[in-house]
Design an enzyme around this catalytic site. Structure first.
Site, PDB file in Angstrom:
ATOM      1  N   HIS A 167     -13.820 -13.984 -13.518  1.00 58.85           N
ATOM      2  CA  HIS A 167     -12.909 -14.429 -14.778  1.00 58.85           C
ATOM      3  C   HIS A 167     -11.248 -14.038 -13.541  1.00 58.85           C
ATOM      4  O   HIS A 167     -11.087 -15.814 -13.524  1.00 58.85           O
ATOM      5  CB  HIS A 167     -12.406 -12.882 -15.474  1.00 58.85           C
ATOM      6  CG  HIS A 167     -10.794 -13.267 -16.307  1.00 58.85           C
ATOM      7  ND1 HIS A 167     -11.226 -13.816 -17.358  1.00 58.85           N
ATOM      8  CD2 HIS A 167      -9.646 -12.701 -15.887  1.00 58.85           C
ATOM      9  CE1 HIS A 167      -9.672 -13.247 -17.642  1.00 58.85           C
ATOM     10  NE2 HIS A 167      -8.594 -13.484 -16.823  1.00 58.85           N
ATOM     11  N   GLU A 168     -11.345 -13.510 -12.519  1.00 56.62           N
ATOM     12  CA  GLU A 168     -10.307 -13.922 -11.079  1.00 56.62           C
ATOM     13  C   GLU A 168      -9.886 -15.125 -10.712  1.00 56.62           C
ATOM     14  O   GLU A 168      -9.454 -15.624 -10.121  1.00 56.62           O
ATOM     15  CB  GLU A 168      -9.951 -12.794 -10.994  1.00 56.62           C
ATOM     16  CG  GLU A 168      -9.716 -11.199 -11.445  1.00 56.62           C
ATOM     17  CD  GLU A 168      -8.206 -11.108 -12.738  1.00 56.62           C
ATOM     18  OE1 GLU A 168      -7.484 -12.439 -12.098  1.00 56.62           O
ATOM     19  OE2 GLU A 168      -8.118 -10.707 -13.701  1.00 56.62           O
ATOM     20  N   HIS A 171      -9.245 -18.139 -12.135  1.00 60.29           N
ATOM     21  CA  HIS A 171      -8.228 -18.181 -11.678  1.00 60.29           C
ATOM     22  C   HIS A 171      -7.945 -18.895 -10.686  1.00 60.29           C
ATOM     23  O   HIS A 171      -6.787 -19.678 -10.242  1.00 60.29           O
ATOM     24  CB  HIS A 171      -7.042 -16.909 -12.329  1.00 60.29           C
ATOM     25  CG  HIS A 171      -6.914 -16.687 -13.905  1.00 60.29           C
ATOM     26  ND1 HIS A 171      -6.431 -17.317 -14.588  1.00 60.29           N
ATOM     27  CD2 HIS A 171      -7.379 -15.288 -14.006  1.00 60.29           C
ATOM     28  CE1 HIS A 171      -6.665 -16.630 -15.222  1.00 60.29           C
ATOM     29  NE2 HIS A 171      -6.961 -15.349 -15.770  1.00 60.29           N
ATOM     30  N   GLU A 244      -6.396 -17.383 -20.191  1.00 63.60           N
ATOM     31  CA  GLU A 244      -6.760 -16.462 -20.101  1.00 63.60           C
ATOM     32  C   GLU A 244      -8.009 -16.734 -21.017  1.00 63.60           C
ATOM     33  O   GLU A 244      -9.253 -15.787 -20.448  1.00 63.60           O
ATOM     34  CB  GLU A 244      -6.276 -15.503 -20.726  1.00 63.60           C
ATOM     35  CG  GLU A 244      -5.281 -14.474 -20.526  1.00 63.60           C
ATOM     36  CD  GLU A 244      -5.683 -14.216 -18.608  1.00 63.60           C
ATOM     37  OE1 GLU A 244      -5.716 -13.912 -18.423  1.00 63.60           O
ATOM     38  OE2 GLU A 244      -4.874 -14.648 -17.941  1.00 63.60           O
TER      39      GLU A 244
END
Length: 359
Positions: A167-168, A171, A244
């Site tokens: 997930h990070e 980003h 998100e």
């Protein structure tokens, strides 16, 4: 035209983000005008001695020199943040950098994700706190960093922790970290202005009120500044919320395991509290302890329930329901335990076949 697929959602998000970020300088000008009206009403800036319209026109004319000065200060702020943002974030959150020898399993997970995208491995940092959270930071290649909390590491099994790191990493891949750092800097500037106004009003009580237009000037100025601050909050919220969802989808694309991302979100639900300013919490994996009422309306992150529902609907994941900590009564949630083998089958998600690669 609506975005179709993960790649076009990323493009749409980046376009909207550029437009929203462009709105921050406009808001800064409006807020500055409101502040000047307030200061004029407080007698800290001399008025014209004429009508209310004359005083408002004078405040507008003053923007000719106050706006350039404000942008010079903002530019200096940006320069400081550009070179020192990571250090400042580390000091604020208590994060410390770790190497492979310190956390070999965690580092290997992050490195494997970076290699799968042909990227340089971001720096790895850990916050020694029981709160479960994570964030990515950095402004360009070579300065990217992924930070996780000790509480998150202790609660997640290997697959769940990999999903959070993915997930990070999404980003980072989508350049969200740069956008959010810039948004945080803008938000910080506006927050400082707000604090200065409040302190100015407080410490000037009983001061000069020679201007006959003092009352109307202050009311108009406060109204303009309040609208500006409110719009800045909305922009900040809009920048973060949709990103998100896309990062959750990107995690599934990287790991091919929607169940792991869902289980990770369920574990952090209500347990993500980490002490940090709002400008930093904007970058967190989760920043919505409640999600009800006005707090939920102006939250920078979507609720865990809505994120899980999106992963179930669009990624084919399965929701085990709210997770219960080991010291609670057994529940339907996934079994806890750091680095344990996953107890969920990794069903191939739709992203694996229907979404183009972001390489």
């Amino acid at each position: 035209m609506a975005a179709v697929g993960l790649k076009t959602h990323i493009w749409a998000n980046n376009t909207r983000s550029a437009l929203l970020l462009a709105g921050f300088p406009v808001l800064l000008i409006g807020i500055l005008y409101g502040v000047q009206l307030i200061l004029m009403g407080l007698g800290m800036i001399a008025g014209t001695g004429g009508s209310l319209g004359d005083d408002m026109a004078l405040a507008g004319a003053m923007l000719g020199w106050t706006v350039p000065m404000a942008f010079v200060i903002a530019a200096i702020w940006f320069a400081i943040a550009y070179f020192g943002s990571q250090t400042m974030i580390d000091v604020i959150t208590g994060a410390r950098k770790v190497e492979r020898r310190d956390e070999p399993e965690l580092y290997n997970l992050l490195e494997n994700l970076a290699i799968s995208r042909g990227m340089r491995t971001p720096a790895l940092r850990i916050i020694e706190t029981p709160g479960m959270n994570a964030y990515a930071s950095g402004l360009h290649e070579g300065r990217y960093s992924v930070t996780v909390t000790r509480g998150l590491m202790q609660a997640m099994d290997r697959d769940e922790l990999e999903a959070v790191l993915a997930h990070e990493m999404t980003h980072v891949i989508n350049k969200d970290v740069r956008t959010m750092v810039i948004a945080s800097i803008f938000a910080g500037i506006i927050s400082v202005i707000a604090e200065l106004v409040v302190r100015g009003i407080f410490f000037s009580r009983g001061g000069s009120r020679d201007n006959k237009n003092a009352g109307p000037l202050m009311l108009i100025g406060i109204a303009i500044a309040a609208v500006g601050f409110g719009l800045a909050l909305v922009i900040r919220m809009m920048l973060s919320r949709t990103r998100e969802y896309v990062a959750d989808a990107g995690s599934v694309e990287l790991t091919k395991n929607p169940d792991a991302m869902i289980a990770a979100l369920r574990k952090i639900e209500g347990r993500s509290n980490v002490r940090a300013p709002d400008e930093v919490q904007l970058m967190f994996l989760d920043n919505q302890p409640d999600g009800r009422g006005l707090e939920g309306l102006f939250a920078t992150h979507p609720s865990i329930d809505s994120r899980v529902a999106a992963l179930v609907e669009f990624a084919g994941g399965r929701d085990p329901g709210p997770w219960q900590a080991p010291d609670q009564e057994p529940g339907p949630g996934p079994a806890p335990g750091p680095w344990g083998a996953s107890q969920r089958a990794a069903a191939p998600p739709p992203f694996a076949t229907s979404v183009p690669s972001t390489r």
